[in-house]
Design an enzyme around this catalytic site. Structure first.
Site, PDB file in Angstrom:
ATOM      1  N   CYS A  93       5.711  -1.562  -1.075  1.00 18.79           N
ATOM      2  CA  CYS A  93       5.443  -0.206  -0.584  1.00 18.79           C
ATOM      3  C   CYS A  93       6.327   0.836  -1.275  1.00 18.79           C
ATOM      4  O   CYS A  93       6.174   2.034  -1.030  1.00 18.79           O
ATOM      5  CB  CYS A  93       5.638  -0.144   0.923  1.00 18.79           C
ATOM      6  SG  CYS A  93       4.696  -1.386   1.800  1.00 18.79           S
ATOM      7  N   HIS A 367      -0.674   5.499   4.760  1.00 16.53           N
ATOM      8  CA  HIS A 367       0.225   4.683   3.941  1.00 16.53           C
ATOM      9  C   HIS A 367      -0.560   3.805   2.958  1.00 16.53           C
ATOM     10  O   HIS A 367      -0.641   2.591   3.123  1.00 16.53           O
ATOM     11  CB  HIS A 367       1.091   3.821   4.894  1.00 16.53           C
ATOM     12  CG  HIS A 367       2.171   3.044   4.236  1.00 16.53           C
ATOM     13  ND1 HIS A 367       2.669   3.333   2.980  1.00 16.53           N
ATOM     14  CD2 HIS A 367       2.875   1.952   4.675  1.00 16.53           C
ATOM     15  CE1 HIS A 367       3.615   2.461   2.680  1.00 16.53           C
ATOM     16  NE2 HIS A 367       3.762   1.615   3.680  1.00 16.53           N
TER      17      HIS A 367
END
Ligand code: COA
Length: 420
Positions: A93, A367
């Site tokens: 991420c 996200h």
């Protein structure tokens, strides 16, 4: 190794992103084109895309999400930059922030004067189970995933340890999600850009329309405490404690400081960057802090010559609400064990003393993992230039920071930006 400086100055002169969300009809190339086109249009004095010399693209796993690897040249080809060196950068991420760092180094070294940095992830082609499995490959598969952990489960472990150590209750976590939805409601690019009150009233209206019993939540926190409205995902984390599964792309244009004024009178300078790595969560001595985030922050602060008190706007990696609380401590804004009190006291709201995640954060904005780090940079770029629209913080903030986490903190990146 302390106090390192960049070989020469690097500045941001353009930024653009797609909307974050679930877009069944769009592939990652189309999303990347949207981000690139918005970025090119954002350069105040214009620029010739043919002058871009290299590209660094953050992407976690287009193979698992879309069955397509070799992402970087595909993205640059799609935006018409098909002969420049294009490199994909992967750090779970934190991929987008790693891509930014490669762009910074490429310019600071003197190799290039103009670099495209992008991030892309198209996750919603998979079911939630499929996305959970794909994301799980960013954890320690041997010791964590084989034991049944998922990312919500690992952050739930962090939350549980934090509650035990610092006497926080799950109610505080709800406040973080509530706050990020309040912020995200001002962000037209957000995936879940509605206030909790709006979502709550829509549920009531929907029940009434269907002739079902209308829930009697007295306020947003009663709604958030309701197991039907806000189900447990991995105790103590509920649905509104989790960032969503998302599609999205983001891109920024980096140039050497010497030429920045050819593109805009308001460049944003990158004054500090830090990155650190760590063992996986199962092997750490603490669950209530990400040591790699602390190290990355220390490196970035030293390079920038600033302290936490100088940071006026910050985007932190709130993949789960507990992560935001821990981040505000790791970055030195609050002492260990006091981040949750600051969240409760409203210090991290737009009108608080330490605004956190004015974009809505990963929770509300979305996200798309490879794009998230670059999306954070765009929020800081806009806040520092005074172009954040309804989200603009008062008082012309001049120094901002991004904090981007890969997995549960095996990769952490902190960048610091300044308007001069
Ligand atoms: N916050 C708020 N609402 C959400 C949401 C979120 N994170 N995710 C989904 N929803 C909403 C949907 O819009 C849908 O609403 P509707 O019924 O009104 O249409 C409803 O919740 C169900 O959506 P669905 O996609 O079926 O949810 P899910 O239960 O399959 O997935 C999570 C929810 C939280 C499990 C999933 O978003 C998730 O895994 N998030 C974490 C992702 C992650 O780990 N990222 C990496 C971090 S390190």
């Amino acid at each position: 190794m302390t106090g390192r400086k960049l070989g020469r100055g690097v500045a941001l002169v353009g930024a653009g992103m797609s909307k974050f969300g679930a877009f069944p009809g769009k592939n990652s190339r189309e999303l990347f084109v949207e981000a690139f086109q918005e970025m090119t249009g954002s350069v105040d004095k214009g620029f010739d895309p043919a002058a871009v010399e290299a590209a660094y693209i953050g992407n976690f796993s287009s193979e698992l999400f879309e069955g397509q690897g070799h992402t970087a040249p595909i993205m640059t080809d799609w935006v018409g930059l098909n002969s420049i060196p294009a490199t994909r950068v992967e750090g779970a991420c934190a991929s987008g922030s790693l891509a930014l760092r490669q762009g910074i180094f490429a310019i600071a070294s003197g190799l290039y004067d103009m670099v495209l940095v992008g991030g892309i992830e198209k996750m919603t082609g998979l079911s939630t189970d499929g996305a959970t499995d794909a994301l799980a490959t960013a954890a320690d598969v041997l010791y964590e995933i084989s034991a049944g952990f998922t990312f919500p489960g690992m952050y739930a472990a962090i939350a549980t340890a934090y509650m035990h150590e610092y006497q926080m209750t799950p109610d505080t976590l709800l406040q973080v999600g509530y706050k990020n939805h309040e912020h995200g409601a001002l962000n037209p690019k957000a995936q879940f850009g509605q206030r909790i009150s709006t979502i709550m009233e829509a549920r009531k209206a929907s029940a009434a329309r269907k002739g079902k019993p209308v829930p009697t939540w007295a306020n947003e926190f009663e709604f958030l405490r309701d197991d039907n409205a806000n189900p447990q995902i991995a105790w103590p984390l509920r649905l509104f404690d989790c960032s969503p599964v998302s599609d999205g792309a983001a891109s920024v244009l980096l140039v050497s400081e010497e030429i920045a004024h050819q593109f805009t009178d308001s460049p944003i300078h990158i004054i500090g960057t830090g990155q650190a790595s760590d063992t996986a969560l199962h092997g750490r001595s603490t669950l209530t802090s990400l040591p790699a985030a602390r190290k990355a922050a220390q490196t970035a602060y030293e390079m920038a010559g600033v302290t936490p008190a100088d940071i006026k706007v910050v985007e932190v990696h709130d993949c789960f609400t507990i992560a935001e609380i821990v981040a505000t401590e790791d970055l030195g804004f609050f002492k260990p064990g006091e981040g949750w009190k600051a969240a409760e006291d409203g210090l991290t709201t737009r009108s608080g003393a330490r605004p956190v995640n004015t974009s809505g954060g990963l929770k509300s904005k979305g996200h798309p993992v490879g794009a998230s780090g670059v999306g954070q940079v765009i929020e800081i770029y806009q806040q520092l230039r005074g172009s954040a629209g309804e989200r603009q913080l008062p008082g012309s903030p001049s120094i901002g920071l991004t904090h981007n986490v890969g997995g549960t903190g095996q990769t952490c990146v902190v960048n610091i930006f300044e308007r001069r």
